[in-house]
Design a protein around this motif. Structure first.
Motif, mmCIF file in Angstrom:
data_model
loop_
_atom_site.group_PDB
_atom_site.id
_atom_site.type_symbol
_atom_site.label_atom_id
_atom_site.label_comp_id
_atom_site.label_asym_id
_atom_site.label_seq_id
_atom_site.Cartn_x
_atom_site.Cartn_y
_atom_site.Cartn_z
ATOM 1 N N ASN A 3 6.715 8.569 5.162
ATOM 2 C CA ASN A 3 6.860 8.982 3.764
ATOM 3 C C ASN A 3 5.753 8.337 2.936
ATOM 4 O OD1 ASN A 3 9.266 10.331 4.487
ATOM 5 N ND2 ASN A 3 10.455 8.457 4.175
ATOM 6 N N LYS A 4 4.588 8.896 3.010
ATOM 7 C CA LYS A 4 3.449 8.321 2.284
ATOM 8 C C LYS A 4 3.551 8.635 0.797
ATOM 9 C CE LYS A 4 0.035 8.314 6.042
ATOM 10 N NZ LYS A 4 0.954 8.654 7.143
ATOM 11 N N TYR B 39 0.814 -1.224 0.000
ATOM 12 C CA TYR B 39 0.000 0.000 0.000
ATOM 13 C C TYR B 39 0.843 1.267 0.000
ATOM 14 C CZ TYR B 39 -4.428 -2.352 0.165
ATOM 15 O OH TYR B 39 -5.532 -3.110 -0.175
ATOM 16 N N ASN B 40 2.115 1.135 0.330
ATOM 17 C CA ASN B 40 3.019 2.299 0.254
ATOM 18 C C ASN B 40 4.179 1.998 -0.683
ATOM 19 O OD1 ASN B 40 3.373 4.983 1.048
ATOM 20 N ND2 ASN B 40 4.814 4.455 2.679
ATOM 21 N N PHE B 41 3.908 1.106 -1.651
ATOM 22 C CA PHE B 41 4.909 0.661 -2.626
ATOM 23 C C PHE B 41 6.175 0.178 -1.919
ATOM 24 C CE2 PHE B 41 2.856 2.951 -6.400
ATOM 25 C CZ PHE B 41 2.325 1.773 -6.884
ATOM 26 N N SER B 42 7.331 0.609 -2.353
ATOM 27 C CA SER B 42 8.591 0.111 -1.775
ATOM 28 C C SER B 42 9.048 0.929 -0.572
ATOM 29 C CB SER B 42 9.697 0.110 -2.837
ATOM 30 O OG SER B 42 9.911 1.422 -3.343
ATOM 31 N N GLU B 43 8.247 1.914 -0.189
ATOM 32 C CA GLU B 43 8.608 2.786 0.933
ATOM 33 C C GLU B 43 8.352 2.053 2.255
ATOM 34 O OE1 GLU B 43 10.160 5.161 3.067
ATOM 35 O OE2 GLU B 43 9.975 6.107 1.073
ATOM 36 N N THR C 248 -1.665 8.168 -0.137
ATOM 37 C CA THR C 248 -2.360 9.414 0.202
ATOM 38 C C THR C 248 -3.746 9.455 -0.432
ATOM 39 O OG1 THR C 248 -0.245 10.608 0.356
ATOM 40 C CG2 THR C 248 -2.238 11.935 0.079
ATOM 41 N N ASP C 249 -3.824 9.028 -1.696
ATOM 42 C CA ASP C 249 -5.114 9.006 -2.393
ATOM 43 C C ASP C 249 -6.044 7.940 -1.809
ATOM 44 O OD1 ASP C 249 -4.262 11.048 -3.997
ATOM 45 O OD2 ASP C 249 -3.844 9.788 -5.747
ATOM 46 N N GLU D 231 1.484 -3.300 5.857
ATOM 47 C CA GLU D 231 0.763 -2.854 7.054
ATOM 48 C C GLU D 231 0.097 -1.493 6.863
ATOM 49 O OE1 GLU D 231 3.391 -2.896 10.366
ATOM 50 O OE2 GLU D 231 3.369 -5.090 10.560
ATOM 51 N N ALA D 232 0.527 -0.750 5.841
ATOM 52 C CA ALA D 232 -0.077 0.565 5.587
ATOM 53 C C ALA D 232 -1.554 0.459 5.230
ATOM 54 C CB ALA D 232 0.683 1.279 4.475
ATOM 55 N N ALA D 233 -2.031 -0.751 4.958
ATOM 56 C CA ALA D 233 -3.466 -0.950 4.718
ATOM 57 C C ALA D 233 -4.286 -0.505 5.918
ATOM 58 C CB ALA D 233 -3.745 -2.418 4.400
#
Length: 293
Positions: A194-195, A185-189, A200-201, A236-238
């Protein structure tokens, strides 16, 4: 002469009335046919027992991605899930392979894309193509509910679709479960501070996600930081998208053999989680067994 003129006027009036009636009838017949057809389709959808599991693979993967997973799901059960694959071209054209058995009330449908590249801009395009496929499938099979499964970017595509397209169907088709597998959900970050623009969308439009939905977010634990490709913190950003928005949100981690990102769809723990939380028939059978005991 006067009578002749009156007769001509009457004939003219009759012609106007007859013409008007013909126009009304010609207009009404297609309307009646359309209403009857719409009512028939509505009744078919309402009475439908079909509840498909629609799977979307990740970037660089094709409609063949879940072949082994489906094979494992069909082992040791009398209720075999038929498999239909739909490939969506960049022009929105649909290519089908496989089929759905008439007796199968819980088929598995895999939707893949000719352009299966990575990146947020492509995920937006793929969500649009998914909608084209979903629209065609919903018209053809007239199901009134379904379950969604997405591996890697497939989970992101489903999330974008829910936020931007599901409202077209929400009044007639219910999405019961969304299970994402190793979806970044935050790609490779790896630092949640650092969203990315995508995350963010997702957070911005999360109110569009149906409140009745149950979501399972599964990550692979090759080590404590990632599944070998996707950072654990990205999966986990989900939790910034679904909790407090959907009815139920559960995050889980699978470990051991086949916990690496590309191997997750074949992971035995994942297979069991799908059987337990996604496949409706298996859930019903489990409850029946418990009651009999």
């Amino acid at each position: 002469m006067k009578r002749l003129m009156q007769k001509m006027r009457l004939n003219k009036d009759y012609c106007w009335i007859l013409s008007a009636l013909i126009v009304v009838i010609a207009t009404a017949i297609p309307t009646i046919i359309w209403v009857n057809s719409a009512n028939k389709i509505r009744a078919q959808r309402h009475n439908s027992q079909v509840s498909p599991v629609i799977m979307v693979p990740g970037s660089s993967a094709t409609t063949e991605r879940f072949n082994q997973l489906v094979k494992l799901l069909n082992q040791k059960t009398d209720r075999k899930h038929s498999l239909l694959k739909v490939n969506v071209g960049t022009d929105g054209s649909l290519t089908y392979s496989g089929s759905i058995s008439k007796q199968d009330q819980e088929p598995i449908i895999v939707v893949g894309f000719k352009n299966n590249h990575d990146g947020y801009s492509n995920i937006k395009k793929q969500a649009k193509w998914l909608n084209i496929a979903f629209n065609a499938l919903s018209k053809q099979y007239k199901f009134n509910n379904f379950k969604a499964f997405g591996h890697s970017n497939g989970g992101l595509i489903w999330t974008y679709w829910l936020e931007h397209y599901y409202s077209e169907y929400s009044s007639i088709i219910n999405i019961k479960v969304l299970m994402t597998l190793g979806s970044p959900y935050n790609f490779s970050e790896s630092n949640i501070k650092n969203k990315t623009q995508m995350l963010t969308d997702f957070i911005k439009y999360k109110s569009k996600i149906p409140k009745s939905l149950t979501v399972y977010s599964i990550s692979g634990g090759e080590n404590y930081e990632s599944d070998g490709l996707v950072p654990e913190n990205s999966v986990e950003a989900a939790k910034y998208v679904f909790p407090k928005q959907v009815a139920h949100f559960t995050a889980m981690t699978v470990t051991g053999l086949d916990a690496q990102h590309s191997s997750l769809p074949q992971n035995k723990q994942v297979v069991e989680l799908i059987k337990q939380y996604v496949l409706q028939k298996d859930n019903q059978n489990r409850r029946m067994i418990r009651k009999s005991r």
